[in-house]
Design a protein around this motif. Structure first.
Motif, mmCIF file in Angstrom:
data_model
loop_
_atom_site.group_PDB
_atom_site.id
_atom_site.type_symbol
_atom_site.label_atom_id
_atom_site.label_comp_id
_atom_site.label_asym_id
_atom_site.label_seq_id
_atom_site.Cartn_x
_atom_site.Cartn_y
_atom_site.Cartn_z
ATOM 1 N N GLN A 94 0.833 -1.203 0.000
ATOM 2 C CA GLN A 94 0.000 0.000 0.000
ATOM 3 C C GLN A 94 0.869 1.254 0.000
ATOM 4 O OE1 GLN A 94 -3.402 -0.013 -0.333
ATOM 5 N NE2 GLN A 94 -3.105 2.184 -0.660
ATOM 6 N N ARG A 95 1.976 1.236 0.755
ATOM 7 C CA ARG A 95 2.881 2.384 0.789
ATOM 8 C C ARG A 95 3.467 2.638 -0.601
ATOM 9 N NH1 ARG A 95 7.720 3.871 0.472
ATOM 10 N NH2 ARG A 95 8.598 1.795 0.281
ATOM 11 N N LEU A 96 3.892 1.567 -1.274
ATOM 12 C CA LEU A 96 4.434 1.710 -2.630
ATOM 13 C C LEU A 96 3.399 2.329 -3.568
ATOM 14 C CD1 LEU A 96 6.315 -1.677 -3.062
ATOM 15 C CD2 LEU A 96 7.349 0.599 -3.052
ATOM 16 N N TYR A 97 2.165 1.892 -3.441
ATOM 17 C CA TYR A 97 1.101 2.438 -4.292
ATOM 18 C C TYR A 97 0.832 3.900 -3.941
ATOM 19 C CZ TYR A 97 -3.490 3.235 -6.297
ATOM 20 O OH TYR A 97 -4.548 3.763 -6.994
ATOM 21 N N ASP A 98 0.737 4.198 -2.655
ATOM 22 C CA ASP A 98 0.480 5.571 -2.216
ATOM 23 C C ASP A 98 1.575 6.528 -2.659
ATOM 24 O OD1 ASP A 98 -1.863 4.708 -1.025
ATOM 25 O OD2 ASP A 98 -1.019 4.661 1.007
ATOM 26 N N ASP A 99 2.816 6.041 -2.663
ATOM 27 C CA ASP A 99 3.950 6.860 -3.097
ATOM 28 C C ASP A 99 4.116 6.864 -4.614
ATOM 29 O OD1 ASP A 99 4.430 7.362 -0.436
ATOM 30 O OD2 ASP A 99 6.171 6.031 -0.289
ATOM 31 N N ARG A 100 3.171 6.281 -5.315
ATOM 32 C CA ARG A 100 3.173 6.181 -6.782
ATOM 33 C C ARG A 100 4.387 5.412 -7.321
ATOM 34 N NH1 ARG A 100 -1.112 9.275 -8.140
ATOM 35 N NH2 ARG A 100 -1.524 11.155 -6.966
ATOM 36 N N GLY A 101 4.847 4.453 -6.518
ATOM 37 C CA GLY A 101 5.958 3.607 -6.944
ATOM 38 C C GLY A 101 5.512 2.456 -7.828
ATOM 39 N N THR A 106 -0.569 -3.325 -10.810
ATOM 40 C CA THR A 106 0.446 -4.086 -10.083
ATOM 41 C C THR A 106 0.034 -4.269 -8.639
ATOM 42 O OG1 THR A 106 2.190 -3.310 -11.544
ATOM 43 C CG2 THR A 106 2.877 -4.114 -9.382
ATOM 44 N N ARG A 107 -0.496 -3.217 -8.021
ATOM 45 C CA ARG A 107 -0.942 -3.310 -6.627
ATOM 46 C C ARG A 107 -2.020 -4.372 -6.480
ATOM 47 N NH1 ARG A 107 -5.147 -2.234 -3.797
ATOM 48 N NH2 ARG A 107 -6.183 -1.203 -5.532
#
Length: 124
Positions: A94-101, A106-107
């Motif tokens: 979720q952090r990766l998605y929130d940070d637009r990583g 993919t999420r």
């Protein structure tokens, strides 16, 4: 005759018998993997994955055979730890998605994989 049929056996006896049989099955599988490894007929990554699965079955069977007292078994601890790890991985996802990583596609794909892992019964 009654003993061979399994009708009059105590549940504890049948559990130990099953665990002992599972132990033998896992050992047979590991021996076959060793044979395949020597032949170099199967990719190493596939052999490794199968080896780990059989090792997990072996440990589970050993735990069932050795755990004569009630209480928290290593199987229960394993499930708890696995659940905790999946929660941490979900949070990182979720952090990766929130940070637009990562993209939403993919999420979703990775979250589905984590959900399936969590829903899967203990390794066996």
């Amino acid at each position: 005759m009654v003993r061979r049929s399994g009708i009059a056996l105590e549940p504890d006896h049948t559990e130990r018998e099953e665990a002992a049989a599972r132990l033998k099955l896992a050992h047979a599988g590991l021996r076959r993997l060793d044979e395949l490894s020597e032949l170099e007929a199967v990719p190493e990554v596939v052999l490794d994955r199968l080896h780990r699965a059989l090792q997990a079955r072996l440990e589970h069977a050993r735990d069932r055979l050795g755990d004569e007292s009630p209480g928290e078994s290593s199987d229960h601890v394993h499930r708890q730890l696995r659940r905790d790890l999946i929660l941490k991985e979900s949070a990182e996802l979720q952090r990766l998605y929130d940070d637009r990583g990562i993209s939403d596609t993919t999420r979703r794909r990775l979250q589905r994989s984590l959900d399936l892992e969590e829903a899967r019964p203990g390794d066996a």
